[in-house]
Design a protein around this motif. Structure first.
Motif, PDB file in Angstrom:
ATOM      1  N   HIS A 346     -10.140  -3.829   0.265  1.00 43.71           N
ATOM      2  CA  HIS A 346      -9.540  -4.180  -1.090  1.00 43.71           C
ATOM      3  C   HIS A 346     -10.089  -3.119  -2.188  1.00 43.71           C
ATOM      4  CE1 HIS A 346      -7.470  -7.815   0.291  1.00 43.71           C
ATOM      5  NE2 HIS A 346      -8.846  -8.120   1.068  1.00 43.71           N
ATOM      6  N   LYS A 347     -11.103  -2.457  -1.887  1.00 38.42           N
ATOM      7  CA  LYS A 347     -11.439  -1.345  -2.920  1.00 38.42           C
ATOM      8  C   LYS A 347     -10.276  -0.201  -2.908  1.00 38.42           C
ATOM      9  CE  LYS A 347     -15.246   1.902  -3.997  1.00 38.42           C
ATOM     10  NZ  LYS A 347     -16.691   2.336  -3.475  1.00 38.42           N
ATOM     11  N   TRP A 348      -9.859   0.181  -1.680  1.00 33.82           N
ATOM     12  CA  TRP A 348      -8.909   1.315  -1.669  1.00 33.82           C
ATOM     13  C   TRP A 348      -7.501   1.009  -1.911  1.00 33.82           C
ATOM     14  CZ3 TRP A 348     -12.409   4.516  -2.265  1.00 33.82           C
ATOM     15  CH2 TRP A 348     -13.601   4.250  -1.892  1.00 33.82           C
ATOM     16  N   GLU A 349      -6.981  -0.323  -1.163  1.00 33.52           N
ATOM     17  CA  GLU A 349      -5.617  -0.746  -1.308  1.00 33.52           C
ATOM     18  C   GLU A 349      -5.122  -0.544  -2.568  1.00 33.52           C
ATOM     19  OE1 GLU A 349      -2.541  -3.008  -2.478  1.00 33.52           O
ATOM     20  OE2 GLU A 349      -4.466  -3.929  -2.801  1.00 33.52           O
ATOM     21  N   PRO A 350      -5.630  -0.605  -3.780  1.00 32.86           N
ATOM     22  CA  PRO A 350      -4.910  -0.398  -5.114  1.00 32.86           C
ATOM     23  C   PRO A 350      -4.548   1.285  -5.107  1.00 32.86           C
ATOM     24  CG  PRO A 350      -6.693  -1.960  -5.459  1.00 32.86           C
ATOM     25  CD  PRO A 350      -6.933  -1.455  -4.037  1.00 32.86           C
ATOM     26  N   LEU A 351      -5.285   2.114  -4.464  1.00 33.45           N
ATOM     27  CA  LEU A 351      -4.979   3.518  -4.682  1.00 33.45           C
ATOM     28  C   LEU A 351      -3.761   3.846  -3.692  1.00 33.45           C
ATOM     29  CD1 LEU A 351      -8.708   4.981  -4.403  1.00 33.45           C
ATOM     30  CD2 LEU A 351      -7.201   4.078  -6.609  1.00 33.45           C
ATOM     31  N   LEU A 352      -3.322   3.078  -2.802  1.00 32.46           N
ATOM     32  CA  LEU A 352      -2.233   3.321  -1.811  1.00 32.46           C
ATOM     33  C   LEU A 352      -0.899   3.026  -2.408  1.00 32.46           C
ATOM     34  CD1 LEU A 352      -4.570   2.518   1.059  1.00 32.46           C
ATOM     35  CD2 LEU A 352      -3.991   4.757   0.435  1.00 32.46           C
ATOM     36  N   LYS A 353       0.132   3.833  -2.509  1.00 36.07           N
ATOM     37  CA  LYS A 353       1.108   3.462  -2.808  1.00 36.07           C
ATOM     38  C   LYS A 353       2.396   3.433  -1.991  1.00 36.07           C
ATOM     39  CE  LYS A 353       1.272   6.899  -5.952  1.00 36.07           C
ATOM     40  NZ  LYS A 353       1.738   7.904  -7.044  1.00 36.07           N
ATOM     41  N   HIS A 354       2.341   4.376  -1.035  1.00 35.21           N
ATOM     42  CA  HIS A 354       3.167   4.577  -0.100  1.00 35.21           C
ATOM     43  C   HIS A 354       2.865   4.287   1.446  1.00 35.21           C
ATOM     44  CE1 HIS A 354       5.196   6.387  -3.717  1.00 35.21           C
ATOM     45  NE2 HIS A 354       4.197   7.401  -3.481  1.00 35.21           N
ATOM     46  N   ALA A 355       3.537   3.118   1.792  1.00 38.43           N
ATOM     47  CA  ALA A 355       3.262   2.971   3.280  1.00 38.43           C
ATOM     48  C   ALA A 355       4.174   1.795   3.751  1.00 38.43           C
ATOM     49  CB  ALA A 355       1.764   2.352   3.649  1.00 38.43           C
ATOM     50  N   GLY A 356       4.752   1.703   5.034  1.00 32.35           N
ATOM     51  CA  GLY A 356       5.681   0.796   5.540  1.00 32.35           C
ATOM     52  C   GLY A 356       4.613  -0.644   5.573  1.00 32.35           C
ATOM     53  N   ALA A 357       3.610  -0.481   6.090  1.00 37.90           N
ATOM     54  CA  ALA A 357       2.794  -1.639   6.253  1.00 37.90           C
ATOM     55  C   ALA A 357       1.238  -1.361   6.113  1.00 37.90           C
ATOM     56  CB  ALA A 357       3.081  -2.491   7.654  1.00 37.90           C
ATOM     57  N   ILE A 358       0.609  -2.193   5.570  1.00 36.91           N
ATOM     58  CA  ILE A 358      -0.804  -1.758   5.250  1.00 36.91           C
ATOM     59  C   ILE A 358      -1.451  -2.770   5.852  1.00 36.91           C
ATOM     60  CG2 ILE A 358      -2.694  -1.601   3.402  1.00 36.91           C
ATOM     61  CD1 ILE A 358      -0.625  -0.756   1.469  1.00 36.91           C
ATOM     62  N   PHE A 359      -2.748  -2.403   6.747  1.00 33.29           N
ATOM     63  CA  PHE A 359      -3.491  -3.260   7.506  1.00 33.29           C
ATOM     64  C   PHE A 359      -4.804  -3.063   6.993  1.00 33.29           C
ATOM     65  CE2 PHE A 359       0.133  -1.804   9.780  1.00 33.29           C
ATOM     66  CZ  PHE A 359       0.504  -2.662  10.543  1.00 33.29           C
ATOM     67  N   LEU A 360      -5.394  -4.298   6.357  1.00 31.06           N
ATOM     68  CA  LEU A 360      -6.540  -4.235   5.416  1.00 31.06           C
ATOM     69  C   LEU A 360      -7.713  -4.776   6.648  1.00 31.06           C
ATOM     70  CD1 LEU A 360      -4.982  -6.161   2.571  1.00 31.06           C
ATOM     71  CD2 LEU A 360      -5.913  -3.765   2.733  1.00 31.06           C
ATOM     72  N   GLY A 361      -8.831  -4.068   6.717  1.00 28.20           N
ATOM     73  CA  GLY A 361      -9.927  -4.456   7.442  1.00 28.20           C
ATOM     74  C   GLY A 361     -10.072  -4.037   8.797  1.00 28.20           C
ATOM     75  N   ALA A 362     -11.110  -3.969   9.432  1.00 31.91           N
ATOM     76  CA  ALA A 362     -11.289  -3.530  10.643  1.00 31.91           C
ATOM     77  C   ALA A 362     -10.883  -4.498  11.761  1.00 31.91           C
ATOM     78  CB  ALA A 362     -12.966  -3.464  10.840  1.00 31.91           C
TER      79      ALA A 362
END
Length: 439
Positions: A346-362
């Motif tokens: 969640h530290k990095w997710e706000p920096l990511l603008k473009h992706a079809g789907a974002i999968f958070l965490g290991a």
């Protein structure tokens, strides 16, 4: 044969990084001219001869001997029989996956897919009416592999949206029907199912034939012939997207077990020799560990040849200066699947603008999203996530504006509209507005 996989090893600090990076990302979406010509011929033939053309092409390409197109439509009883004949574990998995996909898309519908209206100070009503499409066609690939998950991901959101009729087409080369695909159609509520595929199936759905009804929109992936056909019939019907090879991008801070990341890279590489798997990480030693796991695990993969060709041809392990730089590069790539393999995603997710789907965490492998997490797995590829979205309920709905102007509103708005209409030289527009104004 012993296969090896050596994705390109790049570093953003290298002088030649930019050129090497662009070369690795390049993929031409241009369809072969012969494919385009053949597809054009098939579409024209189906448009002219209907059932007879679809039957001819299906018998020829799928090695069948059907006497009529009606023989290639499966009944609801056949779909239920396929479901009932599955092992209990597969039945349970299908139903569990469908329930999660349905739950997610129900929430999506509530959030963005409802009609609304309000009245302004003059008593005029303004709003939006959301209605489902009457009939949609879903294309499910067949032949080399079976994709029951694609049935769920296309049919369930259409059903949630309230589509009146869902027509499914799936090729069955040599007449081999996959029970799991048919069972998924039963679970997802498909209305009618035809065992046809290729450009002729797209043509049948777009134009309608004596047996296959014309649809309003076509969704679902396919080969180069299917993609070309969808591109050509767009405008006659709607389409979801023109999909390219599958992609995964993993942002790693070095905290996730390297064998997990290696397998995640494999998970997309095994789709297709043109699929792309990329790792971005600031830790060179960790990248070495991931490569070591690739070397160790590849031999045990049934699709090792495809994985090897994909990783050698289009894969990359890229060392970045920081996780912040990794996020910047990710936004340039705009990947289909984006994993954040980090202790604190969640530290990095706000920096990511473009992706079809974002999968958070290991613990969030991309494969869970493919099958049963809930969000749709039909995602934009080839950097189109910069401007397009995953398949969803909204793809099976349309919006109509609602306008009801009060007497007071007609007097106020009429003066504005007339002034602008006269300025555009459209006197009838202006007069129509002025006639409703109080003199």
């Amino acid at each position: 044969m012993d296969w090896t996989a050596k994705p390109a090893r790049l570093s953003t600090s290298d002088a030649g990084f930019e050129a090497a990076f662009r070369k690795r990302l390049h993929w031409s979406a241009e369809t072969d001219a012969q494919v385009e010509q053949r597809v054009a011929e098939i579409l024209a033939d189906v448009q002219q001869r209907g059932d007879a053309a679809v039957l001819d092409y299906t018998n020829r390409f799928d090695a069948l001997a059907a006497a009529s197109l009606a023989q290639l439509e499966l009944t609801q009883a056949e779909l239920k029989a396929a479901f009932d004949g599955l092992p209990a574990a597969q039945r349970d998995a299908l139903q569990a996956a469908a329930a999660r996909v349905r739950s997610y898309h129900e929430a999506q519908k509530k959030a963005s897919g409802e009609s609304w209206s309000y009245r302004d100070a003059d008593g005029s009503l303004l709003g939006q009416k959301v209605t489902p499409l009457d009939r949609v066609g879903i294309y499910v690939p067949g032949g080399k592999a079976a994709y029951p998950s694609s049935v769920l991901m296309n049919a369930v959101p259409a059903q949630v949206a309230g589509v009146g009729e869902i027509i499914m087409v799936v090729p069955t080369p040599r007449g081999e029907k996959n029970a799991l695909v048919l069972a998924a159609a039963h679970v997802a509520g498909v209305s009618r199912l035809f065992t046809i595929g290729g450009a002729q199936a797209i043509a049948a759905l777009a134009y309608g034939t004596q047996t296959v009804p014309r649809v309003d929109k076509i969704t679902g992936p396919g080969n180069a012939y299917v993609a070309s056909a969808k591109r050509r019939v767009f405008g006659i019907v709607g389409i979801d997207m023109i999909a390219g090879p599958s992609e995964i991008l993993v942002l790693a801070d070095g905290s996730t077990p390297p064998d997990w990341v290696a397998m995640d890279l494999f998970s997309q590489a095994e789709h297709d020799e043109l699929a792309q798997s990329i790792l971005l990480c600031p830790d060179a030693a960790y990248i070495d560990k991931v490569q070591a796991e690739i070397d160790k695990l590849l031999a045990g993969m049934p699709r090792a040849e495809i994985i090897s060709k994909s990783l050698n041809g289009r894969g990359a392990l890229i060392q970045t200066l920081s996780m912040e730089e990794a996020c910047e590069i990710s936004n340039r790539i705009a990947p289909e699947h984006l994993e954040i393999a980090s202790r604190d995603p969640h530290k990095w997710e706000p920096l990511l603008k473009h992706a079809g789907a974002i999968f958070l965490g290991a613990f969030t492998s991309e494969s869970l999203g493919d099958y049963c997490a809930g969000p749709n797995h039909v995602l934009p590829t080839s950097s189109t996530a910069r401007f397009s979205s995953p398949l969803g309920v909204y793809d099976f709905q349309k919006r109509s504006s609602l306008i009801e102007v009060s007497e007071a509103g007609a007097n106020k708005l009429g003066a504005i509209a007339a002034e602008l209409a006269y300025g555009e030289g459209l006197q009838a527009h202006a007069r129509a507005a002025e006639m409703r104004m109080k003199r």
